[in-house]
Motif scaffolding. Structure first.
Motif, short mmCIF file in Angstrom:
data_model
loop_
_atom_site.label_atom_id
_atom_site.label_comp_id
_atom_site.label_asym_id
_atom_site.label_seq_id
_atom_site.Cartn_x
_atom_site.Cartn_y
_atom_site.Cartn_z
N SER A 3 -2.95 10.51 2.88
CA SER A 3 -3.82 9.81 1.95
C SER A 3 -4.90 9.01 2.69
O SER A 3 -4.58 8.15 3.51
CB SER A 3 -2.99 8.87 1.06
OG SER A 3 -3.82 7.99 0.34
N HIS A 4 -6.17 9.29 2.39
CA HIS A 4 -7.26 8.56 3.02
C HIS A 4 -7.24 7.09 2.61
O HIS A 4 -7.57 6.22 3.43
CB HIS A 4 -8.60 9.20 2.66
CG HIS A 4 -8.76 10.60 3.18
ND1 HIS A 4 -8.78 10.89 4.52
CD2 HIS A 4 -8.88 11.79 2.53
CE1 HIS A 4 -8.93 12.19 4.70
NE2 HIS A 4 -8.99 12.76 3.51
N TRP A 5 -6.84 6.81 1.35
CA TRP A 5 -6.82 5.43 0.89
C TRP A 5 -5.76 4.62 1.62
O TRP A 5 -6.00 3.48 2.07
CB TRP A 5 -6.57 5.37 -0.62
CG TRP A 5 -7.81 5.58 -1.43
CD1 TRP A 5 -8.09 6.62 -2.26
CD2 TRP A 5 -8.96 4.74 -1.47
NE1 TRP A 5 -9.34 6.48 -2.82
CE2 TRP A 5 -9.90 5.33 -2.35
CE3 TRP A 5 -9.30 3.54 -0.84
CZ2 TRP A 5 -11.14 4.76 -2.62
CZ3 TRP A 5 -10.55 2.97 -1.12
CH2 TRP A 5 -11.44 3.59 -2.00
N ASP A 25 -12.60 0.05 -4.07
CA ASP A 25 -12.53 -0.34 -2.67
C ASP A 25 -12.83 -1.81 -2.48
O ASP A 25 -12.26 -2.48 -1.62
CB ASP A 25 -13.47 0.52 -1.83
CG ASP A 25 -14.91 0.49 -2.36
OD1 ASP A 25 -15.12 0.00 -3.48
OD2 ASP A 25 -15.80 0.96 -1.63
N ASP A 77 -1.27 -2.27 -5.48
CA ASP A 77 -2.53 -1.61 -5.82
C ASP A 77 -2.30 -0.52 -6.85
O ASP A 77 -1.22 0.04 -6.99
CB ASP A 77 -3.20 -1.05 -4.56
CG ASP A 77 -2.40 0.06 -3.92
OD1 ASP A 77 -1.20 0.21 -4.24
OD2 ASP A 77 -2.97 0.79 -3.09
N ARG A 78 -3.36 -0.23 -7.60
CA ARG A 78 -3.39 0.73 -8.71
C ARG A 78 -2.66 0.20 -9.94
O ARG A 78 -2.72 0.78 -11.00
CB ARG A 78 -2.84 2.10 -8.31
CG ARG A 78 -3.58 2.73 -7.14
CD ARG A 78 -3.11 4.15 -6.90
NE ARG A 78 -3.77 4.68 -5.72
CZ ARG A 78 -3.29 4.62 -4.50
NH1 ARG A 78 -2.11 4.08 -4.31
NH2 ARG A 78 -3.95 5.11 -3.49
N SER A 130 0.86 -1.19 0.00
CA SER A 130 0.00 0.00 0.00
C SER A 130 0.89 1.23 0.00
O SER A 130 1.80 1.35 0.83
CB SER A 130 -0.90 0.00 1.24
OG SER A 130 -1.61 1.21 1.33
N GLU A 164 -6.42 1.44 4.01
CA GLU A 164 -5.80 0.14 3.77
C GLU A 164 -4.99 -0.31 4.99
O GLU A 164 -5.03 -1.49 5.37
CB GLU A 164 -4.89 0.23 2.53
CG GLU A 164 -5.68 0.41 1.24
CD GLU A 164 -4.81 0.83 0.07
OE1 GLU A 164 -5.36 1.07 -1.01
OE2 GLU A 164 -3.58 0.94 0.25
#
Length: 370
Positions: A68-70, A44, A33-34, A7, A74
């Motif tokens: 970063s909220h993501w 999500d 991720d991404r 992450s 995570e």
């Protein structure tokens, strides 16, 4: 099923990709991720599924990812699943709820598998993967061999760090320990500057005493005022530069080594010019004086032991070179060893005092945040 999930924030994609490549070369399956998200999938939902099917989640903390909220989401989800393994690539502190979790320092990682940061990560991953209920024995043993070539040394280092923490001379959390080092420097560096100024003043006083000696002391006086004193003054001036505070322990040790070299050069010069020779206590008096300064400067216990041991060893070498046997000079060794012990005890209680004060202040700050 992937073994690792990384992450990270998009700003840190270079570090994340380098880490993923290195772990993949070690034979591990990495979900980034991404990069691994399929078109049309809910972001999500796929993240949750990926973490749920992953054994270990590596979160990369940085000045960008902590905002970063993501990444926070995570990390929180991984923490709830007992899969979180954080690393830090800069000096930023992790979010509050993750500050008590051991974070591996990757600030100086050189993108190789031989670097101590990667080896520390390898050791942590080896333990996690081996303990995982879904682990296949053969693949895990292969991963341990590929990742943790220095596993025995890492375990020994971990035990040593745990022992140091038990003595009260280290905080178990890397982030907290780094913050304490900054706190200690901020509170005590002015003492080091005072010690440097006092050392320069001492050279002036003893230089004047050299000139008053019947035998003249010309060489020793010239050395004090033309070489030693300018060196002391240079260190004192440099102590006001930012890099001196940033590397305070190394800077103080460098000053101590230079001061010791100047002192023993002067010991030989005085011995050649006056009746005050090594065999009647010249070297021993100067060694005790240096150890007295060592007790004054704000060094950690480890740094005090290192620098003090150098002083003791050099003193022993000078005495033996003068042709003095142990049974005729044991009193000199006793004086120096006693002063060395005093310096170490002072360093220990000073460090314990500041660590206790920092822990109370840090605890109040964390409690206030809630």
């Amino acid at each position: 099923m992937h073994e690792l999930f990384i992450s990270y924030c998009r700003h840190d994609s270079d570090a994340a990709n380098a880490l993923a490549d290195m772990l993949s070369k070690a034979g591990l399956s990495v979900w980034l991720d991404r990069k691994a998200i399929q078109d049309g999938d809910a972001f999500d939902t796929q993240i949750e599924e990926a973490i749920a099917q992953t054994r270990v989640v590596i979160v990369i903390w940085s000045e960008h990812s902590v905002k970063s909220h993501w990444v926070r989401a995570e990390a929180a989800y991984a923490l709830a699943k007992h899969k979180l393994l954080p690393i830090s690539i800069d000096q930023s502190e992790p979010p509050l709820q993750f500050m008590q979790i051991q974070t591996i320092d990757f600030r100086y990682w050189d993108r190789t598998s031989n670097h101590h940061a990667f080896q520390q990560l390898a050791g942590a991953l080896a333990k996690r993967l081996e303990a995982s209920p879904d682990a296949q024995p053969r693949s895990v043993s292969h991963t341990l061999a590929a990742l943790s070539a220095d596993a025995v040394e890492h375990r020994a280092k971990t035990r040593l760090e745990a022992w140091i923490a038990a003595t009260g001379l280290r905080f178990p959390e890397t982030v907290v320990e780094k913050e304490y080092q900054d706190y200690f420097c901020e509170k005590t560096f002015i003492i080091a500057q005072f010690a440097m100024l006092l050392a320069a003043a001492t050279y002036v006083v003893y230089g004047a005493a050299d000139m008053a000696m019947e035998s003249g002391g010309v060489l020793s006086t010239r050395f004090r005022f033309m070489i030693a004193l300018p060196l002391m003054a240079t260190f004192f001036a440099l102590s006001f530069r930012p890099f001196a505070r940033r590397h305070s322990q190394a800077f103080i040790i460098a000053f101590g080594v230079v001061a010791m070299a100047c002192t023993y050069i002067n010991v030989y010069l005085i011995a050649a010019e006056s009746p005050f020779r090594i065999d009647n206590g010249n070297a021993t008096m100067n060694a005790m004086l240096m150890l007295g300064f060592l007790a004054l400067v704000p060094l950690s216990v480890g740094s005090t032991i290192v620098l003090g041991s150098i002083v003791v060893a050099v003193h022993a070498g000078v005495v033996m070179e003068a042709g003095m046997f142990l049974w005729t000079s044991w009193l000199f060794y006793l004086h120096v060893s006693s002063m060395f012990t005093v310096a170490c005890c002072i360093a220990y209680w000073r460090e314990r005092f500041y660590r206790t004060a920092f822990a109370a202040e840090f605890g109040s700050r964390v409690a206030g945040a809630f």
